[in-house]
Design a protein around this motif. Sequence first.
Motif, PDB file in Angstrom:
ATOM      1  N   PRO A  83     -13.626  -9.313   4.192  1.00 23.42           N
ATOM      2  CA  PRO A  83     -12.904  -8.455   3.233  1.00 23.42           C
ATOM      3  C   PRO A  83     -12.527  -7.096   3.806  1.00 23.42           C
ATOM      4  CG  PRO A  83     -15.205  -8.758   2.577  1.00 23.42           C
ATOM      5  CD  PRO A  83     -14.932  -9.730   3.671  1.00 23.42           C
ATOM      6  N   ILE A  84     -13.351  -6.553   4.711  1.00 24.54           N
ATOM      7  CA  ILE A  84     -13.009  -5.269   5.326  1.00 24.54           C
ATOM      8  C   ILE A  84     -11.733  -5.394   6.145  1.00 24.54           C
ATOM      9  CG2 ILE A  84     -13.712  -3.615   7.122  1.00 24.54           C
ATOM     10  CD1 ILE A  84     -16.561  -3.851   6.106  1.00 24.54           C
ATOM     11  N   LEU A  85     -11.654  -6.435   6.977  1.00 22.89           N
ATOM     12  CA  LEU A  85     -10.463  -6.620   7.809  1.00 22.89           C
ATOM     13  C   LEU A  85      -9.240  -6.947   6.954  1.00 22.89           C
ATOM     14  CD1 LEU A  85     -11.949  -8.617  10.834  1.00 22.89           C
ATOM     15  CD2 LEU A  85     -11.472  -6.168  10.660  1.00 22.89           C
ATOM     16  N   MET A  86      -9.437  -7.713   5.888  1.00 22.26           N
ATOM     17  CA  MET A  86      -8.316  -8.016   4.993  1.00 22.26           C
ATOM     18  C   MET A  86      -7.814  -6.748   4.313  1.00 22.26           C
ATOM     19  SD  MET A  86      -9.705 -11.606   3.315  1.00 22.26           S
ATOM     20  CE  MET A  86      -8.413 -11.668   2.089  1.00 22.26           C
ATOM     21  N   MET A  87      -8.738  -5.883   3.909  1.00 21.04           N
ATOM     22  CA  MET A  87      -8.335  -4.626   3.293  1.00 21.04           C
ATOM     23  C   MET A  87      -7.663  -3.716   4.321  1.00 21.04           C
ATOM     24  SD  MET A  87      -8.890  -4.908   0.148  1.00 21.04           S
ATOM     25  CE  MET A  87      -8.265  -3.282  -0.153  1.00 21.04           C
ATOM     26  N   GLY A  88      -8.100  -3.812   5.589  1.00 18.28           N
ATOM     27  CA  GLY A  88      -7.432  -3.058   6.640  1.00 18.28           C
ATOM     28  C   GLY A  88      -5.979  -3.475   6.777  1.00 18.28           C
ATOM     29  N   SER A 127      -4.001  -2.197   3.865  1.00 18.31           N
ATOM     30  CA  SER A 127      -3.755  -0.764   3.983  1.00 18.31           C
ATOM     31  C   SER A 127      -2.554  -0.481   4.878  1.00 18.31           C
ATOM     32  CB  SER A 127      -4.995  -0.059   4.557  1.00 18.31           C
ATOM     33  OG  SER A 127      -6.112  -0.225   3.713  1.00 18.31           O
ATOM     34  N   VAL A 128      -2.396  -1.286   5.931  1.00 16.61           N
ATOM     35  CA  VAL A 128      -1.229  -1.144   6.812  1.00 16.61           C
ATOM     36  C   VAL A 128       0.048  -1.454   6.042  1.00 16.61           C
ATOM     37  CG1 VAL A 128      -0.091  -2.036   8.881  1.00 16.61           C
ATOM     38  CG2 VAL A 128      -2.562  -1.665   8.886  1.00 16.61           C
ATOM     39  N   VAL A 129       0.017  -2.504   5.225  1.00 16.15           N
ATOM     40  CA  VAL A 129       1.175  -2.849   4.399  1.00 16.15           C
ATOM     41  C   VAL A 129       1.472  -1.722   3.412  1.00 16.15           C
ATOM     42  CG1 VAL A 129       2.067  -4.460   2.672  1.00 16.15           C
ATOM     43  CG2 VAL A 129       0.768  -5.314   4.642  1.00 16.15           C
ATOM     44  N   THR A 172       2.245  -6.829 -11.810  1.00 13.50           N
ATOM     45  CA  THR A 172       3.352  -6.121 -11.165  1.00 13.50           C
ATOM     46  C   THR A 172       3.102  -5.799  -9.700  1.00 13.50           C
ATOM     47  OG1 THR A 172       2.471  -3.958 -11.876  1.00 13.50           O
ATOM     48  CG2 THR A 172       4.046  -5.062 -13.341  1.00 13.50           C
ATOM     49  N   ILE A 173       1.867  -5.848  -9.244  1.00 13.00           N
ATOM     50  CA  ILE A 173       1.571  -5.486  -7.857  1.00 13.00           C
ATOM     51  C   ILE A 173       2.008  -6.623  -6.932  1.00 13.00           C
ATOM     52  CG2 ILE A 173      -0.767  -6.448  -7.750  1.00 13.00           C
ATOM     53  CD1 ILE A 173      -1.550  -3.825  -6.261  1.00 13.00           C
ATOM     54  N   PRO A 174       2.611  -6.327  -5.772  1.00 13.07           N
ATOM     55  CA  PRO A 174       3.023  -7.398  -4.851  1.00 13.07           C
ATOM     56  C   PRO A 174       1.820  -8.135  -4.275  1.00 13.07           C
ATOM     57  CG  PRO A 174       3.294  -5.238  -3.840  1.00 13.07           C
ATOM     58  CD  PRO A 174       2.975  -4.994  -5.278  1.00 13.07           C
ATOM     59  N   ASP A 175       2.057  -9.352  -3.826  1.00 11.88           N
ATOM     60  CA  ASP A 175       0.961 -10.195  -3.334  1.00 11.88           C
ATOM     61  C   ASP A 175       0.217  -9.552  -2.174  1.00 11.88           C
ATOM     62  OD1 ASP A 175       1.478 -12.091  -5.213  1.00 11.88           O
ATOM     63  OD2 ASP A 175       2.697 -13.364  -3.892  1.00 11.88           O
ATOM     64  N   ASP A 176       0.948  -8.876  -1.264  1.00 13.70           N
ATOM     65  CA  ASP A 176       0.283  -8.323  -0.083  1.00 13.70           C
ATOM     66  C   ASP A 176      -0.493  -7.044  -0.373  1.00 13.70           C
ATOM     67  OD1 ASP A 176       2.654  -7.028  -0.553  1.00 13.70           O
ATOM     68  OD2 ASP A 176       3.566  -7.526   1.378  1.00 13.70           O
ATOM     69  N   LEU A 177      -0.459  -6.574  -1.631  1.00 16.26           N
ATOM     70  CA  LEU A 177      -1.302  -5.447  -2.042  1.00 16.26           C
ATOM     71  C   LEU A 177      -2.302  -5.845  -3.128  1.00 16.26           C
ATOM     72  CD1 LEU A 177       1.240  -2.453  -2.291  1.00 16.26           C
ATOM     73  CD2 LEU A 177      -0.214  -3.091  -0.368  1.00 16.26           C
ATOM     74  N   SER A 178      -2.249  -7.098  -3.557  1.00 15.84           N
ATOM     75  CA  SER A 178      -3.056  -7.520  -4.707  1.00 15.84           C
ATOM     76  C   SER A 178      -4.561  -7.398  -4.450  1.00 15.84           C
ATOM     77  CB  SER A 178      -2.719  -8.960  -5.095  1.00 15.84           C
ATOM     78  OG  SER A 178      -2.962  -9.840  -4.001  1.00 15.84           O
TER      79      SER A 178
END
Length: 521
Positions: free
Chosen positions: A333-338, A341-343, A173-179
């Motif tokens: 992964p840190i930058l991707m998680m950053g 987090s903005v999304v 159920t989670i959207p792709d940009d938060l997966s």
Amino acid sequence: MGTINALWVGVADFVDPTSNSIAELFDFVNFRNFKDYLFVDVDSLYALQVIPESNKNNKLTSKTQKNSLLELLDYTITKEGSKLLKDWVRKPLTNISKIMERQNAIKVLSQPENCEIRHDIKKALKFTKNITSNIKNLQVGKLIWKNWKSTIEFLQTIVSLSKSLRLCFTENTIPDDLSLFLELSVTDFIQLQEFILTYVEPITSEEEGKVKIVNGVDDDLDSMKTQYNNLDNILQEATRLIAQSIPDQVFNTVYIPQLGFLVSREEDISHIDTTFMPDEWQEVFRTSTNVYYKSQEVLYLDEQYGDIYTLISDREIEIVQEILNKVLEFEEPILMMGEASVVLDCYCSLAEVSQLSGYVFPSLTDDYQLEIKQGRHPLVETHLNVFVPNDTDFQINQKITVVTGANSSGKTVYLNQIALVVMMAQIGCAIPAESATIGIVDKILTRVSSRESLEKLQSTFAIDIYQLSKCISLATDRSLIIVDEFGKGSDPIDSNALFGGCLNYFDSMGTSCPRLTNYQT
């Protein structure tokens, strides 16, 4: 005319100006197709109050009043989130699956049972800002504690956000940009945080403003710190030895980083007494009150202890570099998680609006239907205690609506309301209505009051003709056209005739006609 596909080119930090290779140049170029975004031109964005005009000073009497759609939707916590939300507001989606994915996520976050979780997420998001600049500062070797502190807090926060989102979403159920929050190994982030804190002393680092290494991780560093902490006793002993060899004189022994150990003596600068001074003493520098010397005693201390403070700093830099190398293993992964987090910041912002009283999530379809029951203008209602809602209904065989009525009866508000509700729906947000079914719109084209002739160096009639011509040229069967008082201020016969000709043209298009709503005085 068919759908317009725009091209956006984003050049990376730099392109080597000496390179003549087209292939190398295109390595730095990103292409984006705007087919999946709702087209709204700049004049319409301002005329519909989608984004605020910076040159206008609209005073608000309360915090609940809003003068633009962006102001209404912006509950973001971070600057990065606010910037991304502005991009979302200016470019609503047209891909129905992407809209529904975003809408479903916002719907979950806005549910009453998730209210507390959403508030916890928003509190945590404060510690995710500036992670990209923090990583860059670490890479250039800055020992400023706030950069490391922000990185540690970011790692802690990502773990917290991951746990919160697992309470709301599943992997399906989670959207792709938060997966990433569910896919990422939280254990890695916890271990990285613990690794940093194994070497870094937070309390001392906070006090001194730069990274300090904890005791017990490096024997050489611990030994130097012990010597440095014992400097008072070392200096007192050196002063005692000098005083024994040169009685009746007052000296101090000091340590100055990069200069080492020195003998200090208060002197009258206009008349320095050198009769007491042994031949081997050398003056190093003087101030307005003191003269500093090198003696055999302090030279011995230099040889035994060296520039102790600088040695400690150099060793700490070496250790910090080792820590940094470990952190940079997780840079991607840190930058991707950053970014995620903005999304998430934007999702929570839209969820905050969607849970307002009287807001509902619309049904979205791929047909031409546009039905809004008891719709309200999202901005005007923030300024009024009572707002009279209105219905809107476009069908496949009835796509042109002409609105008439007395002056100040709310015709312009009604027209703008339709456009804003459609934009909110295609952003993925809930809308101010009782219910709605909205067929996807690819363009919102307008002939409405805008930044007029003084700025554009055109007459009002010329602007009217240009804007209506734009609507005719760019419209497709999925477009929504808003025409407000075409020809007002011009010759009433000619302007009405021109407008009547436009209506006849759109009507002759049959099923290819765009959805058109207008009013004429």
